[in-house]
Design a protein around this motif. Structure first.
Motif, PDB file in Angstrom:
ATOM      1  N   PHE A 160      -5.028 -14.910  -2.841  1.00 28.78           N
ATOM      2  CA  PHE A 160      -3.902 -15.742  -3.369  1.00 28.78           C
ATOM      3  C   PHE A 160      -4.644 -16.951  -3.569  1.00 28.78           C
ATOM      4  CE2 PHE A 160      -2.287 -12.427  -0.603  1.00 28.78           C
ATOM      5  CZ  PHE A 160      -1.478 -11.857  -1.383  1.00 28.78           C
ATOM      6  N   GLY A 161      -5.919 -17.178  -3.481  1.00 32.08           N
ATOM      7  CA  GLY A 161      -6.237 -18.505  -3.905  1.00 32.08           C
ATOM      8  C   GLY A 161      -7.405 -18.435  -5.001  1.00 32.08           C
ATOM      9  N   ARG A 162      -7.135 -17.381  -5.717  1.00 25.07           N
ATOM     10  CA  ARG A 162      -7.958 -17.151  -6.977  1.00 25.07           C
ATOM     11  C   ARG A 162      -7.343 -17.228  -8.424  1.00 25.07           C
ATOM     12  NH1 ARG A 162      -9.912 -11.675  -4.974  1.00 25.07           N
ATOM     13  NH2 ARG A 162     -10.783 -12.292  -2.669  1.00 25.07           N
ATOM     14  N   LYS A 163      -8.141 -17.134  -9.337  1.00 23.35           N
ATOM     15  CA  LYS A 163      -7.391 -17.420 -10.874  1.00 23.35           C
ATOM     16  C   LYS A 163      -6.845 -16.111 -11.257  1.00 23.35           C
ATOM     17  CE  LYS A 163      -8.845 -20.760 -14.083  1.00 23.35           C
ATOM     18  NZ  LYS A 163      -9.848 -21.856 -13.981  1.00 23.35           N
ATOM     19  N   LEU A 164      -5.756 -16.447 -11.938  1.00 20.95           N
ATOM     20  CA  LEU A 164      -4.855 -15.232 -12.558  1.00 20.95           C
ATOM     21  C   LEU A 164      -5.877 -15.025 -13.965  1.00 20.95           C
ATOM     22  CD1 LEU A 164      -2.593 -13.361 -12.422  1.00 20.95           C
ATOM     23  CD2 LEU A 164      -1.343 -14.881 -13.584  1.00 20.95           C
ATOM     24  N   ASP A 165      -6.232 -13.856 -14.049  1.00 21.39           N
ATOM     25  CA  ASP A 165      -6.988 -13.544 -15.670  1.00 21.39           C
ATOM     26  C   ASP A 165      -6.374 -12.156 -16.156  1.00 21.39           C
ATOM     27  OD1 ASP A 165      -7.851 -11.398 -14.015  1.00 21.39           O
ATOM     28  OD2 ASP A 165      -9.832 -12.319 -13.785  1.00 21.39           O
ATOM     29  N   ALA A 166      -6.910 -12.159 -17.315  1.00 22.41           N
ATOM     30  CA  ALA A 166      -6.370 -10.977 -18.151  1.00 22.41           C
ATOM     31  C   ALA A 166      -6.404  -9.571 -17.435  1.00 22.41           C
ATOM     32  CB  ALA A 166      -7.117 -10.546 -19.366  1.00 22.41           C
ATOM     33  N   ASP A 167      -7.715  -9.251 -16.690  1.00 22.11           N
ATOM     34  CA  ASP A 167      -7.817  -8.086 -15.762  1.00 22.11           C
ATOM     35  C   ASP A 167      -6.551  -7.927 -14.770  1.00 22.11           C
ATOM     36  OD1 ASP A 167      -9.497  -5.865 -14.957  1.00 22.11           O
ATOM     37  OD2 ASP A 167      -9.525  -7.033 -13.119  1.00 22.11           O
ATOM     38  N   ALA A 168      -6.359  -9.346 -14.238  1.00 25.70           N
ATOM     39  CA  ALA A 168      -5.157  -8.888 -13.043  1.00 25.70           C
ATOM     40  C   ALA A 168      -3.811  -8.620 -13.950  1.00 25.70           C
ATOM     41  CB  ALA A 168      -4.949 -10.217 -12.262  1.00 25.70           C
ATOM     42  N   MET A 169      -3.624  -9.228 -15.051  1.00 33.05           N
ATOM     43  CA  MET A 169      -2.286  -8.966 -15.735  1.00 33.05           C
ATOM     44  C   MET A 169      -2.445  -7.286 -16.294  1.00 33.05           C
ATOM     45  SD  MET A 169      -1.624 -12.119 -17.967  1.00 33.05           S
ATOM     46  CE  MET A 169      -1.897 -13.658 -17.415  1.00 33.05           C
ATOM     47  N   ALA A 170      -3.657  -6.909 -16.367  1.00 32.94           N
ATOM     48  CA  ALA A 170      -3.890  -5.512 -16.777  1.00 32.94           C
ATOM     49  C   ALA A 170      -3.387  -4.656 -15.739  1.00 32.94           C
ATOM     50  CB  ALA A 170      -5.067  -5.018 -17.597  1.00 32.94           C
ATOM     51  N   ARG A 171      -3.821  -4.839 -14.467  1.00 30.99           N
ATOM     52  CA  ARG A 171      -3.748  -4.214 -13.332  1.00 30.99           C
ATOM     53  C   ARG A 171      -2.070  -4.286 -12.939  1.00 30.99           C
ATOM     54  NH1 ARG A 171      -8.298  -3.992  -9.280  1.00 30.99           N
ATOM     55  NH2 ARG A 171     -10.031  -4.398 -10.260  1.00 30.99           N
ATOM     56  N   PHE A 172      -1.494  -5.536 -13.180  1.00 30.74           N
ATOM     57  CA  PHE A 172      -0.075  -5.676 -12.947  1.00 30.74           C
ATOM     58  C   PHE A 172       0.732  -4.607 -13.893  1.00 30.74           C
ATOM     59  CE2 PHE A 172       4.155  -7.120 -13.569  1.00 30.74           C
ATOM     60  CZ  PHE A 172       4.706  -7.533 -11.939  1.00 30.74           C
ATOM     61  N   GLY A 173       0.210  -4.541 -15.050  1.00 30.72           N
ATOM     62  CA  GLY A 173       0.839  -3.596 -16.011  1.00 30.72           C
ATOM     63  C   GLY A 173       0.947  -2.106 -15.546  1.00 30.72           C
ATOM     64  N   ASP A 174      -0.463  -1.707 -15.010  1.00 27.78           N
ATOM     65  CA  ASP A 174      -0.559  -0.296 -14.401  1.00 27.78           C
ATOM     66  C   ASP A 174       0.458   0.011 -13.060  1.00 27.78           C
ATOM     67  OD1 ASP A 174      -2.526   0.104 -16.112  1.00 27.78           O
ATOM     68  OD2 ASP A 174      -4.204  -0.385 -14.559  1.00 27.78           O
ATOM     69  N   LEU A 175       0.815  -1.228 -12.582  1.00 26.32           N
ATOM     70  CA  LEU A 175       1.643  -0.937 -11.518  1.00 26.32           C
ATOM     71  C   LEU A 175       3.115  -0.915 -12.140  1.00 26.32           C
ATOM     72  CD1 LEU A 175       0.333  -3.405  -8.815  1.00 26.32           C
ATOM     73  CD2 LEU A 175       0.763  -1.260  -8.133  1.00 26.32           C
ATOM     74  N   ALA A 176       3.249  -1.853 -13.100  1.00 25.21           N
ATOM     75  CA  ALA A 176       4.678  -1.935 -13.647  1.00 25.21           C
ATOM     76  C   ALA A 176       5.023  -0.589 -14.151  1.00 25.21           C
ATOM     77  CB  ALA A 176       4.692  -2.903 -14.717  1.00 25.21           C
ATOM     78  N   ARG A 177       4.105   0.081 -14.957  1.00 21.91           N
ATOM     79  CA  ARG A 177       3.907   1.444 -15.734  1.00 21.91           C
ATOM     80  C   ARG A 177       4.780   2.379 -14.417  1.00 21.91           C
ATOM     81  NH1 ARG A 177      -0.068   4.661 -16.129  1.00 21.91           N
ATOM     82  NH2 ARG A 177      -1.651   3.040 -15.463  1.00 21.91           N
ATOM     83  N   GLN A 178       4.018   2.542 -13.442  1.00 18.43           N
ATOM     84  CA  GLN A 178       4.312   3.661 -12.512  1.00 18.43           C
ATOM     85  C   GLN A 178       5.522   3.242 -11.892  1.00 18.43           C
ATOM     86  OE1 GLN A 178       0.724   4.333 -10.043  1.00 18.43           O
ATOM     87  NE2 GLN A 178      -0.426   2.794 -11.388  1.00 18.43           N
ATOM     88  N   ALA A 179       6.159   2.137 -11.904  1.00 18.52           N
ATOM     89  CA  ALA A 179       7.360   1.536 -11.002  1.00 18.52           C
ATOM     90  C   ALA A 179       8.515   1.574 -12.128  1.00 18.52           C
ATOM     91  CB  ALA A 179       7.275   0.107 -10.640  1.00 18.52           C
ATOM     92  N   GLY A 180       8.428   1.779 -13.462  1.00 22.23           N
ATOM     93  CA  GLY A 180       9.503   1.858 -14.305  1.00 22.23           C
ATOM     94  C   GLY A 180       9.755   0.480 -14.942  1.00 22.23           C
ATOM     95  N   VAL A 181       8.925  -0.534 -14.841  1.00 19.91           N
ATOM     96  CA  VAL A 181       9.020  -1.787 -15.114  1.00 19.91           C
ATOM     97  C   VAL A 181       8.723  -2.057 -16.527  1.00 19.91           C
ATOM     98  CG1 VAL A 181       8.841  -4.235 -14.633  1.00 19.91           C
ATOM     99  CG2 VAL A 181       9.203  -2.791 -12.848  1.00 19.91           C
ATOM    100  N   THR A 182       9.452  -2.660 -17.500  1.00 18.22           N
ATOM    101  CA  THR A 182       9.082  -2.768 -18.691  1.00 18.22           C
ATOM    102  C   THR A 182       9.133  -4.564 -19.079  1.00 18.22           C
ATOM    103  OG1 THR A 182      11.229  -2.252 -19.675  1.00 18.22           O
ATOM    104  CG2 THR A 182       9.386  -0.543 -19.552  1.00 18.22           C
ATOM    105  N   THR A 183       9.908  -5.077 -18.318  1.00 23.41           N
ATOM    106  CA  THR A 183       9.911  -6.411 -18.377  1.00 23.41           C
ATOM    107  C   THR A 183       9.636  -7.192 -16.892  1.00 23.41           C
ATOM    108  OG1 THR A 183      11.278  -6.624 -20.281  1.00 23.41           O
ATOM    109  CG2 THR A 183      11.476  -8.492 -18.987  1.00 23.41           C
ATOM    110  N   ALA A 184       8.871  -8.168 -16.809  1.00 21.88           N
ATOM    111  CA  ALA A 184       8.428  -8.929 -15.692  1.00 21.88           C
ATOM    112  C   ALA A 184       8.465 -10.355 -15.740  1.00 21.88           C
ATOM    113  CB  ALA A 184       7.485  -8.375 -14.771  1.00 21.88           C
ATOM    114  N   THR A 185       8.771 -10.953 -14.711  1.00 22.54           N
ATOM    115  CA  THR A 185       8.700 -12.267 -14.716  1.00 22.54           C
ATOM    116  C   THR A 185       7.092 -13.025 -14.080  1.00 22.54           C
ATOM    117  OG1 THR A 185      10.101 -12.176 -12.699  1.00 22.54           O
ATOM    118  CG2 THR A 185      10.995 -13.198 -14.632  1.00 22.54           C
ATOM    119  N   ASP A 186       6.632 -13.848 -14.392  1.00 26.14           N
ATOM    120  CA  ASP A 186       5.464 -14.519 -13.516  1.00 26.14           C
ATOM    121  C   ASP A 186       6.157 -15.727 -13.162  1.00 26.14           C
ATOM    122  OD1 ASP A 186       3.325 -14.841 -12.379  1.00 26.14           O
ATOM    123  OD2 ASP A 186       2.341 -15.707 -14.183  1.00 26.14           O
ATOM    124  N   LEU A 187       6.870 -15.767 -11.919  1.00 23.35           N
ATOM    125  CA  LEU A 187       8.005 -16.868 -11.597  1.00 23.35           C
ATOM    126  C   LEU A 187       7.254 -18.210 -11.161  1.00 23.35           C
ATOM    127  CD1 LEU A 187      10.647 -16.736 -12.439  1.00 23.35           C
ATOM    128  CD2 LEU A 187      11.367 -16.262 -10.045  1.00 23.35           C
TER     129      LEU A 187
END
Lengths: 301, 545
Positions: free
Chosen positions: B211-238
């Protein structure tokens, strides 16, 4: 050389920004200031030597930098400019002692003092406010010194109420009054401990200083007990003294209720200066207290 | 020449449009819904390509996660050592570790995999509250390594455990004065560290945890992978600092046709002075797109309930802990709200404890009286503890609520025993009350605090079962249909994206969650177990596996 760090806390409106503005403008030392609200700092254009998005360097050697979410990184940034002192502005809802704890873990830095400003016109009300009472209580609980600000515009009743509220929160709290929104040099501390010139200027309004020059050795336990029992009107003490049966030279630094006594391996002339409010005990009483803390038969070096 | 029309056929389409609640066919052109209904409704569209791959499946609007952090994609670079099974971005289900010994054994494996290295070992997701009171200590993690620093972040993200090497590197010992340093009976540090100050010190001096590291494109892609498996198509980065770098990353990632999500990042006000934050928010409005929406501003008023840093009203914390912390000065909150409100931002305000909620409501009321703005959609996030009277004020001011339903399961027992006591814990995350009052409702995971899985979140709001299997507040349970609305149109409404996503209607984006079973038909207890087969973003299909 370790950089002394002062934490400036206090609730919103207590006058932190005013005090910092003044400190920067005056430039008596090369101060590095970390501010919580960078936008509120108002530096005369002619004093600005260089400005970045969240850092301003002044022609008088001071630097002012926005305090980011990462305290350590912000400290590094300011320390890189090798200031004489760093002052950190705590947020209005922060407990400044928690910042002090982190500063004490930083190599190359020494905690000087946690100063908490309290608005004399509104502190009593804040200490009863349902939303913020516990927040201001936490700020006062571990402050080294509480500085009552706006005493020049507070009514006598407000001033009494603020003092009463502070004492109710913490009966032993050292309280000083400041005027015109300025942090007095004496309160900011760090009068040069070397040599004989402890206090260069006449004491500022509302403050007293007392010099103690003596080469006799103190009994360490007695001295510690005496220092711990000093009245809260003694705000700071600093200087060199000899301790124990070999009369080892020590550096004493006291701010509020907190002091350190550390062996000093370099040559120095023994002598202490006390800074207090005008309620500090009389010179003769102070002298008697220090005399009683000496070793029964003081060895000479 | 018109783009081709693609028609998805499903066993059943649940539209979230009460005027046409169900359908079997959805026609898509240019990424948007051209027609929805049955054979009649697609009969007048001219030539179409029939896509029957979902013919045996159930199609819902793609789920909208109204409170998540893309960091969920970053934490998986480190081993997960949580109590519960959890799905990783690559689809593996990582088994939960049911004892401290199991956690230590897992970390020893991790250490062995990199035996030649002297690199720090970091892990995340640890949750000792299920271990019968036994806390992890220095000896546990010294058994992992004495030479390498070991830093474990708890599931709550408010606590860490470290080993002796990490303590030494951080310069911490029994003599250290540090509020977050947990001590044993003899005053010796146990290796547990509480709160952002102590944890920040470890991150700085020892190692940045997940939680102390930088958010980068690779992390966002992994989030996308999780979202796909969870049925999520719109997500906040709050919580976003909206630096140029991160904004560019949002733009690049969200524009990639292979990325399965629309993003709604929120400018976190704490990273800016007020005028600077307003100016930054205004700049951002020109940088959005169909897949990137910059309308949100996040304010954080207090801390967390399980961390005892939330601001709670009388009678305070059940175990007598002192009241929590303001993360913004009560006297400043009104001015901050007003500035962003006047600029036109949609405020998402984190308030966990009811005192924080009451203050936020007071300040919103003041602003809304001075500066009425119809359809503001300001939303209280978490909002775990209001009583009905406070919910009535929330309703009167036209505020939305995004309640933290997952808390009931993960921390429900803790709330009963430690933070709230049973009576108040029963009213936490009061979806039933909010709906009875007609308050626009969303529910959330706060991923990575709890897993990104809207069907599970819906299940929590429906069943209100704690991890120990007890129903916490029968009167606050909601129906499956209401829960499904909360994870689709309800959440979209709080983001002011309900004209684009959240339901399946002509003109809106063709964003779907494709399920193996019909959530309105299964036993509610099985809602969380329904398999997600795929998601669809703008007509493009992303298989879950």
């Amino acid at each position: 050389m370790s950089i002394p760090v002062t934490i400036l806390g206090g609730f919103l409106g207590a006058g932190k920004t005013t005090a910092l503005n003044h400190l920067l403008r005056r430039g008596r030392e090369r101060i590095g200031v970390l501010v919580n609200d960078f936008g509120a700092i108002n530096i005369d254009a002619h004093l600005i030597e260089a400005a970045e998005a969240d850092l301003v360097a002044l022609s008088n050697g001071c630097v002012c930098c926005a305090l980011g979410p990462d305290l350590g990184a912000s400290l590094d940034r300011v320390a890189a400019r090798q200031p004489d002192r760093i002052v950190i502005e705590a947020s209005g809802v922060a407990d400044p002692w928690r910042i002090a704890q982190l500063v004490r873990l930083e190599p190359g830095m020494t905690l000087d003092a946690v100063l908490v400003l309290a608005d004399a016109t509104s502190f009593a009300a804040q200490s009863r406010d349902r939303y913020v009472a516990d927040t201001v209580a936490r700020q006062v609980a571990r402050a080294d010194l509480v500085l009552l600000s706006k005493t020049d515009i507070a009514t006598t009743a407000e001033l009494h109420a603020s003092r009463a509220a502070l004492l109710q929160l913490r009966p032993d709290v050292p309280v000083a009054e400041i005027h015109g929104g300025t942090l007095p040099d004496l309160v900011l501390g760090n009068p040069a401990p070397a040599g004989s010139r402890f206090v260069a200027d006449a004491p500022e309004h509302g403050f007293r200083t007392w010099l103690y020059r003596n080469d006799d050795a103190f009994d360490e336990d007695r001295l510690r007990q005496m220092l711990a029992s000093l009245p809260s009107s003694v705000l700071r003490a600093k200087g060199f003294c000899r301790l124990g049966d070999i009369a080892q030279l020590h550096l004493l630094q006291l701010v509020g209720r907190r002091f350190t006594l550390a062996p000093w391996p370099h040559p120095a002339e023994p002598g202490l200066v006390l800074i207090g409010t005008d309620r500090m005990p009389a010179d003769a009483d102070l002298a008697a207290m220090f005399e009683r803390a000496k070793r029964p038969e003081s060895p000479r070096p | 020449m018109q783009a081709p029309v693609q028609v998805f056929v499903a066993r059943r389409v649940i539209t979230m449009n009460p005027a046409q609640p169900f359908a079997t066919h959805v026609a898509v052109r240019d990424g948007r819904i051209l027609a929805i209904g049955g054979l009649d409704e697609i009969g007048d569209l001219g030539p179409v390509e029939l896509d029957t791959r979902f013919a045996d499946s159930v199609v819902l609007p793609g789920f909208v996660e109204g409170h998540s952090h893309l960091f969920e994609g970053a934490v998986w670079r480190d081993p997960y050592v949580g109590f519960f099974d959890r799905r990783a971005p690559d689809g593996r289900v990582v088994p939960g570790l049911k004892s401290i010994d199991a956690v230590v054994a897992r970390l020893r494996e991790v250490a062995a995999e990199t035996a030649s290295s002297d690199a720090p070992i970091t892990a995340w997701g640890f949750d000792p509250i299920y271990f019968g009171g036994r806390r992890m200590n220095l000896a546990d993690l010294d058994a992992v390594s004495r030479e390498r620093p070991v830093v474990i972040t708890h599931a709550s993200i408010h606590i860490m455990n470290v080993n002796s090497k990490a303590m030494a590197l951080a310069g911490l010992d029994a003599s250290t004065d540090l509020d977050g340093l947990v001590r044993g009976l003899q005053g010796e540090p146990t290796g547990e560290l509480l709160g952002p100050e102590a944890m920040g010190h470890i991150r700085r001096r020892v190692v940045a945890d997940a939680f102390g590291r930088k958010l980068d494109a690779d992390a966002m892609a992994r989030f996308g992978d999780l979202a796909r498996q969870a049925g999520v198509t719109t997500a906040t980065d709050l919580v976003s600092d909206m630096s140029d770098e991160i904004v560019e990353t949002y733009r690049t990632v969200s524009a990639d046709p292979a990325f399965p999500l629309r993003l709604a990042p929120a400018l976190a006000a704490r990273f800016f002075g007020v005028p600077e934050g307003v100016a930054r928010w205004q700049q951002l409005q020109a940088l959005g797109s169909d897949t990137l929406h910059f309308g949100l501003v996040k304010l954080v008023v207090d801390g967390s309930i399980q961390g005892f840093t939330a601001r709670v009203r009388w009678p305070g914390y059940h175990n007598g802990a002192p009241n929590g912390l303001w993360y913004v000065a009560p006297s400043e909150l009104g001015g901050i709200i007003e500035a962003y409100h006047r600029a036109g931002a949609l405020l998402h305000i984190h308030t966990n404890g009811d005192e924080a909620t009451e203050l936020a409501v007071d300040m919103l009321e003041r602003t809304l009286i001075a500066q009425p703005r119809p359809d503001h959609r300001h939303t209280l996030q978490h909002c775990q503890m209001p009583d009905p009277a406070l919910f009535r004020r929330i309703k009167s001011l036209g505020l939305c609520c995004n309640l933290f339903a997952n808390h009931l399961y993960y921390w429900g027992e803790e709330h009963i025993a430690q933070t709230m006591g049973l009576a108040r814990a029963m009213r936490m995350d009061a979806c039933g009350t909010a709906l009875r009052m007609g308050i626009p409702l969303a529910i959330h995971s706060d991923a990575p605090v709890t897993p990104l899985a809207p069907l599970f979140t819906a299940w929590c709001a429906v069943m209100r079962l704690t991890s120990a299997g007890r129903v916490l507040g029968e009167g606050e349970r909601i129906s499956v249909a209401d829960a499904l609305r909360a994870i689709t149109l309800g959440a979209a409404y709080t983001l002011k994206l309900d004209h684009l996503v959240g339901s399946l209607e002509v003109g809106k984006f063709a964003d779907f969650a494709v399920l193996a079973e019909d959530p309105l038909d299964v036993e509610p207890m099985r809602l969380k177990d329904i398999a997600v087969l795929a998601t669809v973003r703008g007509g493009d299909v992303f298989p879950a596996a």
